[in-house]
Motif scaffolding. Structure first.
Motif, PDB file in Angstrom:
ATOM      1  N   HIS A  16      -9.309 -21.239 -37.466  1.00 39.90           N
ATOM      2  CA  HIS A  16      -8.362 -21.126 -36.359  1.00 39.90           C
ATOM      3  C   HIS A  16      -7.514 -22.395 -36.267  1.00 39.90           C
ATOM      4  O   HIS A  16      -6.286 -22.334 -36.106  1.00 39.90           O
ATOM      5  CB  HIS A  16      -9.133 -20.868 -35.057  1.00 39.90           C
ATOM      6  CG  HIS A  16      -8.262 -20.655 -33.867  1.00 39.90           C
ATOM      7  ND1 HIS A  16      -8.674 -20.960 -32.592  1.00 39.90           N
ATOM      8  CD2 HIS A  16      -7.002 -20.178 -33.724  1.00 39.90           C
ATOM      9  CE1 HIS A  16      -7.703 -20.674 -31.733  1.00 39.90           C
ATOM     10  NE2 HIS A  16      -6.684 -20.201 -32.397  1.00 39.90           N
ATOM     11  N   GLY A  20      -3.431 -22.634 -37.079  1.00 41.97           N
ATOM     12  CA  GLY A  20      -2.546 -23.003 -35.983  1.00 41.97           C
ATOM     13  C   GLY A  20      -1.796 -24.305 -36.197  1.00 41.97           C
ATOM     14  O   GLY A  20      -0.863 -24.616 -35.461  1.00 41.97           O
ATOM     15  N   ASN A  23       0.198 -27.283 -34.708  1.00 36.58           N
ATOM     16  CA  ASN A  23      -0.078 -27.266 -33.271  1.00 36.58           C
ATOM     17  C   ASN A  23      -1.572 -27.340 -33.019  1.00 36.58           C
ATOM     18  O   ASN A  23      -2.383 -27.021 -33.898  1.00 36.58           O
ATOM     19  CB  ASN A  23       0.474 -25.993 -32.627  1.00 36.58           C
ATOM     20  CG  ASN A  23       1.987 -25.974 -32.610  1.00 36.58           C
ATOM     21  OD1 ASN A  23       2.631 -27.019 -32.623  1.00 36.58           O
ATOM     22  ND2 ASN A  23       2.557 -24.793 -32.605  1.00 36.58           N
ATOM     23  N   VAL A  25      -4.901 -25.900 -31.380  1.00 37.79           N
ATOM     24  CA  VAL A  25      -5.420 -24.587 -30.990  1.00 37.79           C
ATOM     25  C   VAL A  25      -6.563 -24.820 -30.013  1.00 37.79           C
ATOM     26  O   VAL A  25      -7.073 -25.931 -29.882  1.00 37.79           O
ATOM     27  CB  VAL A  25      -5.909 -23.764 -32.213  1.00 37.79           C
ATOM     28  CG1 VAL A  25      -4.784 -23.551 -33.205  1.00 37.79           C
ATOM     29  CG2 VAL A  25      -7.119 -24.410 -32.863  1.00 37.79           C
ATOM     30  N   ASP A  43      -5.006 -18.354 -26.696  1.00 40.41           N
ATOM     31  CA  ASP A  43      -3.656 -18.839 -26.982  1.00 40.41           C
ATOM     32  C   ASP A  43      -3.392 -20.168 -26.276  1.00 40.41           C
ATOM     33  O   ASP A  43      -3.762 -20.352 -25.112  1.00 40.41           O
ATOM     34  CB  ASP A  43      -2.601 -17.826 -26.524  1.00 40.41           C
ATOM     35  CG  ASP A  43      -2.606 -16.552 -27.347  1.00 40.41           C
ATOM     36  OD1 ASP A  43      -3.121 -16.570 -28.487  1.00 40.41           O
ATOM     37  OD2 ASP A  43      -2.096 -15.527 -26.843  1.00 40.41           O
ATOM     38  N   TYR A  53      -3.129 -29.088 -25.522  1.00 40.82           N
ATOM     39  CA  TYR A  53      -3.480 -27.668 -25.415  1.00 40.82           C
ATOM     40  C   TYR A  53      -3.634 -27.294 -23.954  1.00 40.82           C
ATOM     41  O   TYR A  53      -4.028 -28.105 -23.118  1.00 40.82           O
ATOM     42  CB  TYR A  53      -4.767 -27.344 -26.195  1.00 40.82           C
ATOM     43  CG  TYR A  53      -6.055 -27.737 -25.505  1.00 40.82           C
ATOM     44  CD1 TYR A  53      -6.776 -26.809 -24.746  1.00 40.82           C
ATOM     45  CD2 TYR A  53      -6.565 -29.021 -25.605  1.00 40.82           C
ATOM     46  CE1 TYR A  53      -7.955 -27.158 -24.108  1.00 40.82           C
ATOM     47  CE2 TYR A  53      -7.741 -29.376 -24.984  1.00 40.82           C
ATOM     48  CZ  TYR A  53      -8.441 -28.445 -24.233  1.00 40.82           C
ATOM     49  OH  TYR A  53      -9.610 -28.791 -23.607  1.00 40.82           O
TER      50      TYR A  53
END
Length: 183
Positions: A16, A20, A23, A25, A43, A53
């Protein structure tokens, strides 16, 4: 406190994070007594996802309600640091709102992903044992103390013993007079 993940769960979280990047995650870890049983990616709705985040509120609520119905607890929150080590940033510390959960950080700074878990409560940060495997952590792993903690305990015990002896001596009654011959 510890958090126990299987190798598959670590692969899921790491994948994951890699998918991502660049960015950050984030996601939730559900389970019981430190053992993870449900990894839920959430998300990232931050306005600056490359450095921060922020979990999608409805996804977070839906997951926690589902866990409540199925008897799971929130045992961890994970997020990634695409360009830095897996150490909580000042923002991570400031924004931490679940003191009972472990905060797992996945660093992608090096080719090999690095994971670390932390307890963040009221501005204090402490490392949490992260156990990865199919069998539970050994009891000595969970209760392991560091060398400085070991020395601090020894010093505290010595000081307590000295204080106890000092108090005991002060509480002794005065010695009786020594009889003299002929008296």
């Amino acid at each position: 406190m510890y958090i126990w993940l299987s190798h598959e769960q670590v692969k899921t979280i790491t994948a994951h994070a890699r998918n991502g990047a660049p960015n950050e995650v984030c996601g939730l870890i559900g389970g019981r007594d430190g053992k993870a049983s449900d990894i839920v990616p959430v998300d990232n709705v931050s306005a600056q996802p490359d450095v921060h985040y922020e979990m999608h509120p409805q996804q977070q609520i839906d997951t926690m309600l589902r866990w409540q119905r199925t008897g799971l607890d929130l045992i961890g929150i994970y997020h990634s640091h695409p360009h830095s080590l897996p150490i909580p940033s000042q923002t991570d510390i400031r924004d931490a709102t679940y003191p009972a959960a472990a905060y797992l950080i996945v660093s992608l700074k090096n080719p090999q992903a690095e994971l670390a878990a932390w307890k963040i409560a009221h501005g204090e940060v402490n490392r949490v044992l992260l156990h990865v495997g199919d069998s539970p952590p050994e009891p000595e792993d969970v209760t392991q103390i560091t060398r400085p903690q070991h020395y601090a305990l020894l010093i505290a015990m010595l000081l307590a013993a000295v204080a106890l002896i000092g108090i005991s001596i002060q509480l002794l009654p005065p010695a009786p007079p020594i009889p003299t011959p002929g008296g």
